[in-house]
Structures are given as structure tokens and as C-alpha cells.
Design a protein around this motif. Structure first.
Motif, PDB file in Angstrom:
ATOM      1  N   THR A  81      -7.582   0.704  -0.268  1.00 55.99           N
ATOM      2  CA  THR A  81      -6.253   1.201  -0.618  1.00 55.99           C
ATOM      3  C   THR A  81      -5.365   1.178   0.625  1.00 55.99           C
ATOM      4  O   THR A  81      -5.676   1.829   1.624  1.00 55.99           O
ATOM      5  CB  THR A  81      -6.339   2.638  -1.177  1.00 55.99           C
ATOM      6  OG1 THR A  81      -7.148   2.631  -2.362  1.00 55.99           O
ATOM      7  CG2 THR A  81      -4.964   3.170  -1.497  1.00 55.99           C
ATOM      8  N   GLN A  82      -4.296   0.408   0.565  1.00 57.97           N
ATOM      9  CA  GLN A  82      -3.393   0.256   1.699  1.00 57.97           C
ATOM     10  C   GLN A  82      -2.245   1.248   1.606  1.00 57.97           C
ATOM     11  O   GLN A  82      -1.500   1.256   0.641  1.00 57.97           O
ATOM     12  CB  GLN A  82      -2.838  -1.178   1.743  1.00 57.97           C
ATOM     13  CG  GLN A  82      -3.900  -2.264   1.842  1.00 57.97           C
ATOM     14  CD  GLN A  82      -4.753  -2.124   3.084  1.00 57.97           C
ATOM     15  OE1 GLN A  82      -4.212  -1.870   4.182  1.00 57.97           O
ATOM     16  NE2 GLN A  82      -6.054  -2.299   2.949  1.00 57.97           N
ATOM     17  N   GLU A 135       2.101   2.322  -7.236  1.00 55.96           N
ATOM     18  CA  GLU A 135       2.638   1.052  -7.760  1.00 55.96           C
ATOM     19  C   GLU A 135       2.300  -0.116  -6.845  1.00 55.96           C
ATOM     20  O   GLU A 135       2.049  -1.238  -7.305  1.00 55.96           O
ATOM     21  CB  GLU A 135       4.151   1.176  -7.931  1.00 55.96           C
ATOM     22  CG  GLU A 135       4.781  -0.039  -8.583  1.00 55.96           C
ATOM     23  CD  GLU A 135       6.266   0.135  -8.834  1.00 55.96           C
ATOM     24  OE1 GLU A 135       6.843  -0.654  -9.609  1.00 55.96           O
ATOM     25  OE2 GLU A 135       6.873   1.068  -8.236  1.00 55.96           O
ATOM     26  N   GLU A 136       2.265   0.142  -5.554  1.00 56.95           N
ATOM     27  CA  GLU A 136       1.975  -0.904  -4.576  1.00 56.95           C
ATOM     28  C   GLU A 136       0.521  -1.374  -4.679  1.00 56.95           C
ATOM     29  O   GLU A 136       0.235  -2.571  -4.594  1.00 56.95           O
ATOM     30  CB  GLU A 136       2.241  -0.363  -3.166  1.00 56.95           C
ATOM     31  CG  GLU A 136       2.183  -1.399  -2.059  1.00 56.95           C
ATOM     32  CD  GLU A 136       3.481  -2.186  -1.936  1.00 56.95           C
ATOM     33  OE1 GLU A 136       3.404  -3.336  -1.476  1.00 56.95           O
ATOM     34  OE2 GLU A 136       4.545  -1.653  -2.287  1.00 56.95           O
ATOM     35  N   ASN A 137      -0.399  -0.438  -4.881  1.00 52.84           N
ATOM     36  CA  ASN A 137      -1.825  -0.765  -4.872  1.00 52.84           C
ATOM     37  C   ASN A 137      -2.381  -1.121  -6.244  1.00 52.84           C
ATOM     38  O   ASN A 137      -3.250  -1.994  -6.353  1.00 52.84           O
ATOM     39  CB  ASN A 137      -2.617   0.422  -4.303  1.00 52.84           C
ATOM     40  CG  ASN A 137      -2.531   0.534  -2.799  1.00 52.84           C
ATOM     41  OD1 ASN A 137      -3.279  -0.103  -2.072  1.00 52.84           O
ATOM     42  ND2 ASN A 137      -1.594   1.358  -2.321  1.00 52.84           N
ATOM     43  N   ARG A 161       4.709   3.476   6.452  1.00 53.97           N
ATOM     44  CA  ARG A 161       3.508   4.244   6.205  1.00 53.97           C
ATOM     45  C   ARG A 161       3.841   5.505   5.410  1.00 53.97           C
ATOM     46  O   ARG A 161       5.007   5.768   5.091  1.00 53.97           O
ATOM     47  CB  ARG A 161       2.802   4.594   7.519  1.00 53.97           C
ATOM     48  CG  ARG A 161       2.367   3.367   8.340  1.00 53.97           C
ATOM     49  CD  ARG A 161       1.353   3.737   9.384  1.00 53.97           C
ATOM     50  NE  ARG A 161       0.128   4.229   8.791  1.00 53.97           N
ATOM     51  CZ  ARG A 161      -0.869   3.441   8.347  1.00 53.97           C
ATOM     52  NH1 ARG A 161      -0.776   2.130   8.446  1.00 53.97           N
ATOM     53  NH2 ARG A 161      -1.946   3.983   7.813  1.00 53.97           N
ATOM     54  N   TRP A 162       2.813   6.280   5.086  1.00 59.39           N
ATOM     55  CA  TRP A 162       2.996   7.465   4.248  1.00 59.39           C
ATOM     56  C   TRP A 162       4.057   8.406   4.803  1.00 59.39           C
ATOM     57  O   TRP A 162       4.965   8.836   4.078  1.00 59.39           O
ATOM     58  CB  TRP A 162       1.654   8.199   4.098  1.00 59.39           C
ATOM     59  CG  TRP A 162       1.798   9.567   3.500  1.00 59.39           C
ATOM     60  CD1 TRP A 162       1.951  10.751   4.155  1.00 59.39           C
ATOM     61  CD2 TRP A 162       1.859   9.890   2.108  1.00 59.39           C
ATOM     62  NE1 TRP A 162       2.087  11.798   3.266  1.00 59.39           N
ATOM     63  CE2 TRP A 162       2.032  11.296   2.004  1.00 59.39           C
ATOM     64  CE3 TRP A 162       1.777   9.127   0.936  1.00 59.39           C
ATOM     65  CZ2 TRP A 162       2.121  11.946   0.779  1.00 59.39           C
ATOM     66  CZ3 TRP A 162       1.858   9.782  -0.282  1.00 59.39           C
ATOM     67  CH2 TRP A 162       2.029  11.170  -0.345  1.00 59.39           C
ATOM     68  N   VAL A 217       7.589   7.042   4.348  1.00 59.85           N
ATOM     69  CA  VAL A 217       8.027   7.068   2.945  1.00 59.85           C
ATOM     70  C   VAL A 217       8.379   8.490   2.538  1.00 59.85           C
ATOM     71  O   VAL A 217       9.421   8.737   1.908  1.00 59.85           O
ATOM     72  CB  VAL A 217       6.922   6.496   2.018  1.00 59.85           C
ATOM     73  CG1 VAL A 217       7.264   6.742   0.551  1.00 59.85           C
ATOM     74  CG2 VAL A 217       6.730   5.013   2.270  1.00 59.85           C
ATOM     75  N   SER A 220       3.898   0.530   2.438  1.00 67.34           N
ATOM     76  CA  SER A 220       4.823   0.012   1.430  1.00 67.34           C
ATOM     77  C   SER A 220       6.108  -0.423   2.130  1.00 67.34           C
ATOM     78  O   SER A 220       6.776   0.395   2.772  1.00 67.34           O
ATOM     79  CB  SER A 220       5.132   1.095   0.386  1.00 67.34           C
ATOM     80  OG  SER A 220       6.080   0.640  -0.552  1.00 67.34           O
ATOM     81  N   ASN A 221       6.421  -1.710   2.025  1.00 67.02           N
ATOM     82  CA  ASN A 221       7.601  -2.266   2.705  1.00 67.02           C
ATOM     83  C   ASN A 221       7.588  -1.939   4.194  1.00 67.02           C
ATOM     84  O   ASN A 221       8.587  -1.488   4.767  1.00 67.02           O
ATOM     85  CB  ASN A 221       8.891  -1.730   2.069  1.00 67.02           C
ATOM     86  CG  ASN A 221       9.053  -2.200   0.633  1.00 67.02           C
ATOM     87  OD1 ASN A 221       8.640  -3.307   0.283  1.00 67.02           O
ATOM     88  ND2 ASN A 221       9.642  -1.353  -0.203  1.00 67.02           N
ATOM     89  N   VAL A 251       4.908   5.706  -5.110  1.00 67.50           N
ATOM     90  CA  VAL A 251       5.289   4.507  -4.353  1.00 67.50           C
ATOM     91  C   VAL A 251       4.049   3.697  -3.998  1.00 67.50           C
ATOM     92  O   VAL A 251       3.995   2.471  -4.202  1.00 67.50           O
ATOM     93  CB  VAL A 251       6.064   4.894  -3.075  1.00 67.50           C
ATOM     94  CG1 VAL A 251       6.214   3.678  -2.153  1.00 67.50           C
ATOM     95  CG2 VAL A 251       7.429   5.480  -3.422  1.00 67.50           C
ATOM     96  N   PHE A 252       3.017   4.375  -3.497  1.00 69.41           N
ATOM     97  CA  PHE A 252       1.788   3.682  -3.099  1.00 69.41           C
ATOM     98  C   PHE A 252       0.910   3.353  -4.307  1.00 69.41           C
ATOM     99  O   PHE A 252       0.133   2.407  -4.263  1.00 69.41           O
ATOM    100  CB  PHE A 252       1.031   4.531  -2.082  1.00 69.41           C
ATOM    101  CG  PHE A 252       1.759   4.697  -0.783  1.00 69.41           C
ATOM    102  CD1 PHE A 252       1.696   3.700   0.184  1.00 69.41           C
ATOM    103  CD2 PHE A 252       2.545   5.821  -0.526  1.00 69.41           C
ATOM    104  CE1 PHE A 252       2.380   3.834   1.384  1.00 69.41           C
ATOM    105  CE2 PHE A 252       3.231   5.953   0.657  1.00 69.41           C
ATOM    106  CZ  PHE A 252       3.153   4.959   1.619  1.00 69.41           C
TER     107      PHE A 252
END
Length: 449
Positions: free
Chosen positions: A410-411, A311-313, A418-419, A422, A414-415, A308-309
Motif C-alpha cells: 500500500t503506497q 482511491e489511489e490504491n 505523503r499522508w 494530504v 498521492s500526487n 484519497v489513498f
């Protein structure tokens, strides 16, 4: 090669600088010949110090001669001038390289002094302000910033112990008990020749204490370049003891390849019993327990959260990996099993541990994304096989500054989640699927009948 070209190539290595004109091996030979021709006294034979040209000259000028030997055609003035010019350019180039190297060393020394000064200043703050007031200060912004910069090596073990905690309430005395039990096991194994014989004698396969014998095989592969954990090294017995005691403390987990690296890093920073306490508590964390017990379902949830992260980053690299069917398990498992201590230089890995102790499991996956960001351009040019090989053996000179810059960029959001959010959502989805499957099973005609 024509004769002029041959002489030209020879002369380029045999041209003296202007200041050494007249001092020549061949001119000395000519002087000796003239004395003998005019009936002069026969000189005592002198050792030919440069007879054999396979030597290391102190300077290139030692091989530069103004003229060719008498038995070779003389150089033209134009050729001689060209050779001097080429020699001057060679000397100038060498001086430029020396100057550049000297400037580089000067910058490195300056950076080293700066880092040492920062560590010294930081250590004072940690010792006088933070450690005495650990619980009240550990989560303050100031401490977290200092933590990110790297914990001073001299107090790293203390900080790690406090951050990891001791929820299992292990005491040094308990470690001694399990170490004694491990030694009894080793003695038993040596008497019965092998682990297999124990199994044949009725030892349950669930009893993972049999993995004690496997420890010996793995210790030799732990930080082999340091030569301190291998047999005969100063930390070999220590590492063997900590791992052996753990397999007896947690026979349900036993020894898993990769544990030796984690234990070794702790031993380098803590006393033996403290290292065992930190080791057992660290492996008891949810993420580590999922991986070391090889809980496939839970591991898949961690991989899914990571993607998930990812693809986001790094959407471009994520798609490239998708196209090549390169899934996280090909590289993340080894990174998580050893907490990056096998994959990264030891000093860089210790800084990753610093952040892991500060931020928990999120830091491990954020570090993974930082590595992918750092080498994104290289990985985009690789296929499946080369990417998997590259990620399993990262460059040995991975720079700490560049890596932590990538980690910082690196953030882990996502939406607006946080980790932990998710991952929790993925766990709930997994439970719903489990409930559905069990419900359908209960309502099946076979069960009703």
C-alpha cells in the motif's frame, strides 16, 4: 434400498483385511455352538465386549469381517473383491491424509523454530545496540527494518514507551494521586447508588468523571476469550485502576468505549504505572484525541484523507464502496478507537502497534487499507450490509504474513504528496471554508443592522 444394496452397504463396514482373516466375532460364536452340539463342556459365559456397537474402535479393521453372519446370504466373489478394493482405497486415502497432515505440522514447526531464532537474534540487537542508543538509532534504516519485522515480545513494552514518549511529564506519583481520586469517586458512587443521582445533585454534565461507573460495564467485554480482564481475573483490578485514573486525569475526555482495549494491551506489556503513562500520552496524540473527543469536523478530515489513498490504491473497491454508500466511518471508527486490538488477533494487532509506534497515525490508516486489500475479492462480492458486517467482525484467523504483505504494497503517496501533506491540505481547505462562512456571516444585512 434393495436387499443386495443393503448387504453391500453393511459389508463395506464389515470386511476384514487379509491379515485378520479367521479372527471373527461370528466365527467364535460358531465354534462355541459346535462344542455345545457335540456335548462338550459348557464354557463359562464370557462378557460380550463388542455386544454394543456404540463404541470407538481402535481401528477400522476391528469392524471388518470376512463373511456375513450365517443367517444372511453369502457374498459373491465379485462383491467380496470389490469390498476389499474399496477398503484398500479407504486405507490408502487415510494414509495420504495422515502424511499430508504430518508434512503440514513439520512445516509449521520449522517456521516456528525459524521465527523463534529470528526473535532471539533480534532481541540481542535491540538490547545491546538499539535501546542503549535509542535517540541516535531509532530512525536508521536498519532499525526501521527490524521494527517492521516485529519487536520481540519481551522488550515490546519498553520500545513502545520510548516511541510514544512522555510529553505530558506524568510520573508514577501523579498516577497514584489520580488513582486515589478515582477510588474516592467509586466510593461516592456506591454510596449514592448511581451516576444519575450525582447528576441530579448538581454534577455538571461536562464533568466526564461520572464515566467511571461505565468502566465496569466495558471491562467485562475486553478480550473476553483471554479470561484475564473479567471480574476475578488477574488483570481485572489493574485495568480498572488505569482506566479510572485516566478519567480523573482527563475529565474533559472521560471514559470512551474502546479505551479498555488500548489500556489492556499496554497492561499486558508494561508495569501498571508505566502502562498509565503510555496510555495517557498515546491518547493525547492528535488522531486519538480527535476520535475520543468525537471532534466530528476533524474526524471527517481524517476520513477524507483516508479516501484519497483508498482511491489511489484500490480504485475498483473504492468505486464499489461508493456505489453502495459505504463510507469510512462505518468501519474506521472502531479500528481507530481500539487501534485494531479488537478487530485483529492479538499477536497481529501487536505488530500493527509496532508499526504505529514507528510511523505514527499514518500507519493506522495504511493498516486499514492493507485490510481492505487483503479482503478485496470478498468485499467486491458483497452489498452494503454484508460489507459493513464483515469489516466490523474480521475473520479471527487473519494471517499476519498476508496482512503485512498487503500493508507493504500500500503506497501512501498521492500526487507526490505523503499522508501528512494530504491531511494538512485538507485542514487548510477546512479553515478557508470556515473563514468564508464567518466572513459572509459578518457581512450579512442582519449583522450590519
Amino acid at each position: 434400498m434393495t436387499e443386495p444394496e443393503l448387504f453391500s452397504a453393511l459389508d463395506l463396514c464389515l470386511i476384514p483385511p487379509p491379515h485378520s482373516a479367521g479372527v471373527s466375532l461370528y466365527s467364535s460364536e460358531r465354534e462355541t455352538s459346535d462344542k455345545l452340539a457335540h456335548g462338550g463342556p459348557s464354557p463359562h459365559p464370557q462378557p460380550m465386549r463388542r455386544k454394543n456397537l456404540e463404541f470407538e474402535p481402535l481401528s477400522t479393521t476391528a469392524l471388518i469381517l470376512e463373511d456375513r453372519p450365517p443367517n444372511l446370504p453369502a457374498k459373491s466373489e465379485e462383491e467380496s473383491q470389490r469390498h476389499r478394493q474399496e477398503y484398500s482405497e479407504m486405507v490408502a486415502g487415510a494414509k495420504r491424509r495422515e502424511m499430508k497432515e504430518a508434512q503440514k505440522k513439520k512445516r509449521q514447526m520449522k517456521e516456528r523454530y525459524r521465527q523463534e531464532e529470528n526473535i532471539a537474534n533480534s532481541m540481542v540487537i535491540w538490547n545491546t545496540e538499539i535501546l542503549p542508543n535509542w535517540e541516535s538509532m531509532r530512525n536508521t534504516r536498519r532499525v526501521r527494518d527490524l521494527w517492521w519485522q516485529g519487536v520481540p515480545p519481551s522488550i515490546r513494552g519498553k520500545v513502545w514507551s520510548l516511541a510514544i514518549g512522555n510529553e505530558l511529564n506524568i510520573t508514577p506519583e501523579l498516577y497514584t494521586i489520580f488513582l486515589s481520586r478515582a477510588k474516592e469517586k467509586w466510593k461516592s458512587f456506591s454510596e449514592t447508588s448511581s451516576v444519575n443521582e450525582n447528576e441530579e445533585c448538581g454534577v455538571s454534565l461536562a464533568d466526564r468523571e461520572s464515566s467511571l461507573d461505565l468502566i465496569k460495564l466495558d471491562i467485562s467485554r475486553t478480550f473476553p476469550s483471554l479470561y484475564i480482564f473479567q471480574k476475578g481475573g488477574p488483570y481485572h483490578d489493574l485495568l480498572h485502576s488505569v482506566l479510572g485514573a485516566y478519567t480523573c486525569y482527563r475529565p474533559d475526555v472521560g471514559y470512551v468505549q474502546g479505551m479498555s482495549f488500548i489500556a489492556a494491551v499496554l497492561i499486558l506489556n508494561l508495569e501498571e504505572a508505566d502502562a498509565f503513562i503510555a496510555f495517557a500520552n498515546l491518547l493525547n496524540k492528535p488522531c486519538q484525541m480527535a476520535f475520543f473527543r468525537v471532534d466530528h469536523d476533524l474526524m471527517l478530515k481524517y476520513f477524507a484523507a483516508f479516501e484519497v489513498f483508498f482511491e489511489e490504491n484500490l480504485p475498483k473497491l473504492f468505486q464499489h464502496f461508493q456505489n453502495n454508500s459505504l463510507t469510512p466511518d462505518f468501519y474506521l471508527i472502531d479500528w481507530i478507537f481500539t487501534l485494531y486490538s479488537k478487530s485483529l488477533p492479538l499477536d497481529v494487532a501487536c505488530r500493527v502497534w509496532d508499526v504505529f509506534c514507528r510511523d505514527g497515525e499514518e500507519a493506522l490508516f495504511r493498516t486499514g487499507l492493507g485490510i481492505l486489500r487483503l479482503y478485496q475479492d470478498v468485499l467486491l462480492q458483497m452489498d452494503f450490509i454484508h460489507s459493513a458486517q464483515f469489516l466490523s467482525r474480521l475473520p479471527e484467523n487473519t494471517p499476519a504474513h498476508a496482512l503485512f504483505s498487503c500493508i507493504a504494497n500500500t503506497q501512501m503517496i498521492s500526487n507526490n504528496r505523503r499522508w501528512n501533506q494530504v491531511f494538512s491540505a485538507l485542514m487548510k481547505d477546512g479553515l478557508k471554508e470556515t473563514d468564508k462562512s464567518s466572513s459572509s456571516s459578518n457581512n450579512s444585512p442582519a449583522l450590519r443592522s
